[in-house]
Design a protein around this motif. Sequence first.
Motif, PDB file in Angstrom:
ATOM      1  N   UNK A   6       0.825  -1.212   0.000  1.00 11.76           N
ATOM      2  CA  UNK A   6       0.000   0.000   0.000  1.00 11.76           C
ATOM      3  C   UNK A   6       0.861   1.265   0.000  1.00 11.76           C
ATOM      4  N   UNK A   7       2.178   1.081   0.134  1.00 15.88           N
ATOM      5  CA  UNK A   7       3.117   2.208   0.247  1.00 15.88           C
ATOM      6  C   UNK A   7       2.700   3.118   1.403  1.00 15.88           C
ATOM      7  N   UNK A   8       2.246   2.481   2.480  1.00 15.57           N
ATOM      8  CA  UNK A   8       1.791   3.177   3.679  1.00 15.57           C
ATOM      9  C   UNK A   8       2.952   3.275   4.669  1.00 15.57           C
ATOM     10  N   UNK A   9       3.779   4.296   4.496  1.00 13.69           N
ATOM     11  CA  UNK A   9       5.004   4.412   5.280  1.00 13.69           C
ATOM     12  C   UNK A   9       4.724   4.521   6.776  1.00 13.69           C
ATOM     13  N   UNK A  10       3.649   5.170   7.167  1.00 14.78           N
ATOM     14  CA  UNK A  10       3.347   5.286   8.598  1.00 14.78           C
ATOM     15  C   UNK A  10       3.019   3.931   9.208  1.00 14.78           C
ATOM     16  N   UNK A  11       2.262   3.115   8.488  1.00 11.45           N
ATOM     17  CA  UNK A  11       1.944   1.770   8.983  1.00 11.45           C
ATOM     18  C   UNK A  11       3.201   0.914   9.053  1.00 11.45           C
ATOM     19  N   UNK A  12       4.040   0.980   8.022  1.00 14.26           N
ATOM     20  CA  UNK A  12       5.284   0.211   8.014  1.00 14.26           C
ATOM     21  C   UNK A  12       6.149   0.594   9.212  1.00 14.26           C
ATOM     22  N   UNK A  13       6.348   1.886   9.403  1.00 14.84           N
ATOM     23  CA  UNK A  13       7.238   2.342  10.465  1.00 14.84           C
ATOM     24  C   UNK A  13       6.671   2.050  11.853  1.00 14.84           C
ATOM     25  N   UNK A  14       5.360   1.989  11.987  1.00 14.77           N
ATOM     26  CA  UNK A  14       4.762   1.661  13.287  1.00 14.77           C
ATOM     27  C   UNK A  14       5.042   0.216  13.690  1.00 14.77           C
TER      28      UNK A  14
END
Length: 129
Positions: A18-26
């Motif tokens: 999803x290229x969801x950087x906030x979710x990845x980093x969390x």
Amino acid sequence: MSQLDVDFLKAFSQALNDHDIDAVMSMMTDDCEFHAIAGPDLMGKTFKGQDEVRQGLEGAWKNAPDAQWVDGEHYVIGDHGFSETTYKGTTTDGVRSEARMIDAFTFRDGKIAVKNAFRKNRPPLNQGA
């Protein structure tokens, strides 16, 4: 320490797709490390800490805006895990790649501390086109 499971790695993979950087980093520790598939060092290019890892992943997505990791198989064994996927992506200059790869993970405190990526060195699909 909470034990991570396959569902955690599936969610991480979905966040990458999803290229969801906030979710990845969390899902990664504050002092996380990401060892990219290529780079000047033995481990490839290494990104350390939330800011560098964020920049490294965002840079990869910027270079290949359609990047996806599909056909995933995920495994967790104690404080380690791995995801086998097929990487598919086209760089901004039109080079299309598709190759099988693996991410090896080290977990700590219920999150990913290390993401170490390896990918088959396959020629571009549109080479010579």
